[in-house]
Scaffold this active site. Sequence first.
Site, PDB file in Angstrom:
ATOM      1  N   LYS A  60      -0.814  47.756 -27.094  1.00 11.75           N
ATOM      2  CA  LYS A  60      -0.330  49.005 -27.697  1.00 11.75           C
ATOM      3  C   LYS A  60       1.102  49.287 -27.240  1.00 11.75           C
ATOM      4  O   LYS A  60       1.956  49.662 -28.041  1.00 11.75           O
ATOM      5  CB  LYS A  60      -1.245  50.179 -27.300  1.00 11.75           C
ATOM      6  CG  LYS A  60      -2.591  50.144 -28.002  1.00 11.75           C
ATOM      7  CD  LYS A  60      -3.570  51.187 -27.465  1.00 11.75           C
ATOM      8  CE  LYS A  60      -4.952  50.993 -28.072  1.00 11.75           C
ATOM      9  NZ  LYS A  60      -5.963  51.946 -27.623  1.00 11.75           N
ATOM     10  N   GLN A 103      -6.946  55.637 -22.506  1.00 13.36           N
ATOM     11  CA  GLN A 103      -7.739  54.486 -22.938  1.00 13.36           C
ATOM     12  C   GLN A 103      -9.203  54.652 -22.504  1.00 13.36           C
ATOM     13  O   GLN A 103      -9.489  54.968 -21.355  1.00 13.36           O
ATOM     14  CB  GLN A 103      -7.143  53.192 -22.360  1.00 13.36           C
ATOM     15  CG  GLN A 103      -7.795  51.908 -22.843  1.00 13.36           C
ATOM     16  CD  GLN A 103      -7.644  51.661 -24.349  1.00 13.36           C
ATOM     17  OE1 GLN A 103      -6.681  52.109 -24.967  1.00 13.36           O
ATOM     18  NE2 GLN A 103      -8.585  50.963 -24.934  1.00 13.36           N
ATOM     19  N   ASP A 126      -4.976  59.943 -30.736  1.00 14.51           N
ATOM     20  CA  ASP A 126      -6.208  59.180 -30.956  1.00 14.51           C
ATOM     21  C   ASP A 126      -7.169  59.912 -31.892  1.00 14.51           C
ATOM     22  O   ASP A 126      -8.130  59.341 -32.387  1.00 14.51           O
ATOM     23  CB  ASP A 126      -6.930  58.959 -29.617  1.00 14.51           C
ATOM     24  CG  ASP A 126      -6.804  57.532 -29.119  1.00 14.51           C
ATOM     25  OD1 ASP A 126      -6.742  56.617 -29.957  1.00 14.51           O
ATOM     26  OD2 ASP A 126      -6.798  57.345 -27.894  1.00 14.51           O
TER      27      ASP A 126
HETATM   28  N1  GUN Z   1     -11.209  52.209 -26.605  1.00 11.25           N
HETATM   29  C1  GUN Z   1     -11.661  51.522 -27.674  1.00 11.25           C
HETATM   30  N2  GUN Z   1     -11.035  51.939 -28.806  1.00 11.25           N
HETATM   31  C2  GUN Z   1     -10.190  52.905 -28.427  1.00 11.25           C
HETATM   32  C3  GUN Z   1      -9.252  53.707 -29.137  1.00 11.25           C
HETATM   33  O1  GUN Z   1      -9.080  53.636 -30.363  1.00 11.25           O
HETATM   34  N3  GUN Z   1      -8.554  54.594 -28.377  1.00 11.25           N
HETATM   35  C4  GUN Z   1      -8.720  54.709 -27.040  1.00 11.25           C
HETATM   36  N4  GUN Z   1      -8.002  55.631 -26.391  1.00 11.25           N
HETATM   37  N5  GUN Z   1      -9.574  53.985 -26.364  1.00 11.25           N
HETATM   38  C5  GUN Z   1     -10.298  53.075 -27.050  1.00 11.25           C
END
Ligand code: GUN
Length: 293
Positions: A60, A103, A126
């Site tokens: 990311k 995350q 998110d």
């Molecule tokens: N863990 C798995 N998918 C995601 C996501 O889309 N965002 C975040 N913050 N954590 C994740």
Amino acid sequence: MTEQAKPTDPTRIDGKKNSRRLLKQVKSRVAACVDKGVTPCLAVVLIGDNPASQVYVRSKERRAKKAGIATRDHRAPGATTEELLAVIKQLNEDPEVDGILVQLPLPSNIDSDAILLAIHPDKDVDGFHPYNLGRLMIGKHRFVACTPQGCMHLLEEQGQELSGKRALVVGRSTIVGKPVAHLLLQANTTVTIAHSRTKNLAEEVARADILVAAVGRPNFIKGEWIRPGALVIDVGINRLEDGTLTGDVEYEAARERAAAITPVPGGVGPMTIACLLNNVVIAAERRAGLRDD
Ligand code: GUN
């Protein structure tokens, strides 16, 4: 020997190609923000030592930088809920931070609900805050969760009318299943949500013109169940014992019947990051006065 171009497979929904297109748009919108004196900035919070999370976060951050988005790194392997809440408060109050990404999954000692609730809804790129989930449910969304948004982009790219179709979502998570079901409803499909207690899943799948699989079990949905001509979006990313990645749907067998299907990897995965950066730039455009929604 001259290298032959690979024949394109019309049934394969190419997430990489679609994500490149979206990232190109994001990049030019970032430039428009910078022209207004606003550099879009994403704060990335990683707690614990989950190896998969470390890979996702690096990816990311790398993509963000490529698009011209600044990142702020917050790594705190042994943090408590209180310490993490203090970090979130500081990021909420920082005028230069447009988006906050924590995350998931968080370590078991952390109260995940309290953390997600503490993120200011205007910085919730998110789309996991209950406020933003509620806005999605009433059809007035502000930030839509990234994977569901990516699924819809890929469906819309297929050039088929979605309205009136039967859609089946397999999986009812707050991160994927429930939000994607709401987006499908807004696209005027007739939505069914199936889950671990659903009886006769094969029959439900056989009725679906659109299938979104988000169960997290390798090859759980059999190719022979797929309705001929269906659009299939496979959200599953499952690592097999031999290290290979596979989706929730039996890809090769499903391909024989589907009009189009996303591969794993290279389907929904790349779209998730592109949609995250799309959300960051939406937040930055608001800060720069380039949009008023
Ligand atoms: N863990 C798995 N998918 C995601 C996501 O889309 N965002 C975040 N913050 N954590 C994740």
